[in-house]
Design a protein around this motif. Structure first.
Motif, PDB file in Angstrom:
ATOM      1  N   THR A  62       0.831  -1.206   0.000  1.00  0.00           N
ATOM      2  CA  THR A  62       0.000   0.000   0.000  1.00  0.00           C
ATOM      3  C   THR A  62       0.861   1.250   0.000  1.00  0.00           C
ATOM      4  O   THR A  62       0.656   2.170  -0.806  1.00  0.00           O
ATOM      5  N   LEU A  63       1.841   1.303   0.888  1.00  0.00           N
ATOM      6  CA  LEU A  63       2.704   2.475   0.968  1.00  0.00           C
ATOM      7  C   LEU A  63       3.586   2.595  -0.266  1.00  0.00           C
ATOM      8  O   LEU A  63       3.924   3.707  -0.700  1.00  0.00           O
ATOM      9  N   ASP A  64       3.960   1.462  -0.857  1.00  0.00           N
ATOM     10  CA  ASP A  64       4.756   1.511  -2.083  1.00  0.00           C
ATOM     11  C   ASP A  64       3.965   2.181  -3.204  1.00  0.00           C
ATOM     12  O   ASP A  64       4.500   3.000  -3.956  1.00  0.00           O
ATOM     13  N   HIS A  65       2.679   1.845  -3.315  1.00  0.00           N
ATOM     14  CA  HIS A  65       1.818   2.500  -4.310  1.00  0.00           C
ATOM     15  C   HIS A  65       1.684   3.993  -4.011  1.00  0.00           C
ATOM     16  O   HIS A  65       1.858   4.839  -4.907  1.00  0.00           O
ATOM     17  N   LEU A  66       1.365   4.330  -2.772  1.00  0.00           N
ATOM     18  CA  LEU A  66       1.101   5.725  -2.420  1.00  0.00           C
ATOM     19  C   LEU A  66       2.338   6.611  -2.586  1.00  0.00           C
ATOM     20  O   LEU A  66       2.221   7.812  -2.853  1.00  0.00           O
ATOM     21  N   SER A  67       3.522   6.032  -2.435  1.00  0.00           N
ATOM     22  CA  SER A  67       4.755   6.815  -2.515  1.00  0.00           C
ATOM     23  C   SER A  67       5.419   6.743  -3.880  1.00  0.00           C
ATOM     24  O   SER A  67       6.488   7.332  -4.075  1.00  0.00           O
ATOM     25  N   GLY A  68       4.827   6.023  -4.819  1.00  0.00           N
ATOM     26  CA  GLY A  68       5.434   5.918  -6.138  1.00  0.00           C
ATOM     27  C   GLY A  68       6.649   5.016  -6.176  1.00  0.00           C
ATOM     28  O   GLY A  68       7.616   5.282  -6.908  1.00  0.00           O
TER      29      GLY A  68
END
Length: 335
Positions: A80-86
């Motif tokens: 999830t955080l990987d998606h949100l942070s690019g």
């Protein structure tokens, strides 16, 4: 050698300077920023907040505790955080110790830490690859659950969300020789707790065959100051707490590591004093020499000279524990 900013975990409450420090580090060219957890603030929420206020700096957990979440939950946080942070996320994991795992998380500490870690990382990797439903029939982790107290209705599942990267980096905080050796085989990097550039032989046997692009990313307190002795006091305070308070007298991985690094008698003395409630004395009993060799403290010229030692070994990333913008700037200029 890349630079990272290590923010650790919160104390009594959130540190209002953490976002600004992360932004300063990004502007100075630092490669990464790292958050942690123990039994207070979690590692992922502050990192998400930092991600929203930065644009380039990589984001890591150092460390997220395995006992806090099933591996599939941890993988959900990471993807999830990987998606949100690019695509800036790095997942640092650690097993912690019996006092925290059993006292705070209410779970049994695994009798075979290597097996438990291996199963955990396997499940995380399966989620991130999303090649098939997650299936782990392990001693400590089962997906689906197959225990006699279950319903037997569990089914293997793939994550609904497609991970942004199947190769999202997974790093491990390992201390024992066998744990460090396994880390080089199953992870993308190692997060040493104490690292001495003058005692690399302590880990030499475990680091004989490092994979290409494997990260060795120790944390070190860094402080630019005139008085070395005064500058070492926060390092000694940290060591006193970890060696004396973060583990039982009969099973403290941090104290055992200090002993392997040549300070066994001093480590046991710190433990004794801390257990007796003599915490100030425990801190003062930490040898200045040990605190000094695992940190970068003193005038600019002294730090520059000692920084050369860190570059000569296997360290790829130096994660600076420093709440001081001036120190972060000096370190960037010296590197």
């Amino acid at each position: 050698m890349r630079l990272g900013l290590a923010l650790g975990y919160w104390g009594r409450g959130p540190n209002p300077d953490h976002v600004r420090l992360a932004q300063d580090a990004e502007a100075l060219g630092y490669d990464s920023v790292w958050t942690a957890e123990s039994w207070g603030s979690d590692a992922f929420t502050p990192l998400t907040w930092i991600a929203a206020h930065t644009s380039r700096i990589r984001l890591g957990t150092a460390i997220a505790q395995m006992a806090a979440r099933p591996p599939t939950t941890t993988a959900m946080h990471a993807l999830t955080l990987d998606h949100l942070s690019g695509g800036r996320m790095m997942l640092g994991l650690g097993l912690s110790g019996p006092q925290v795992v059993e006292g705070w998380y209410g779970r049994p500490f695994p009798r075979s830490p290597l097996t438990a870690t291996r199963e955990y990382v396997d499940a995380v990797r399966q989620v991130l690859r999303r090649e098939a439903p997650v299936e782990v029939d392990g001693r400590f982790h089962q997906h689906p659950y197959r225990g006699a107290d279950g319903t037997g209705l569990g089914k293997p599942l793939k994550p609904i969300t497609h991970p942004l990267r199947a190769d999202l980096p997974v790093l491990l905080g390992a201390e024992g020789p066998k744990n460090v050796a396994q880390t080089t085989r199953i992870a993308d990097g190692w997060l040493p707790l104490y690292w001495s550039p003058t005692r690399t032989d302590v880990h030499e046997a475990s680091l004989t065959e490092l994979p290409e692009n494997f990260m060795v990313a120790p944390m070190a307190q860094v402080r630019v100051c005139d008085d070395v002795g005064e500058g070492l006091l926060p390092v000694k305070a940290m060591l006193g707490f970890y060696i004396g308070g973060m583990g039982h007298a009969t099973r403290n991985f941090h104290a055992d590591l200090m002993a392997r690094m040549g300070y066994e008698a001093q480590a046991r003395r710190v433990q004794e004093l801390f257990a007796e409630g003599r915490r100030k004395e425990a801190v003062l009993a930490v040898p200045d020499a040990f605190a000094d060799e695992i940190s970068l403290v003193g005038p600019r010229e002294r730090i520059a000279e000692r920084l050369d030692l860190w570059r000569k070994g296997p360290v790829t990333d130096l994660l600076a524990l420093s709440p001081d913008p001036h120190t972060l700037r000096v370190l960037a200029e010296l590197n």
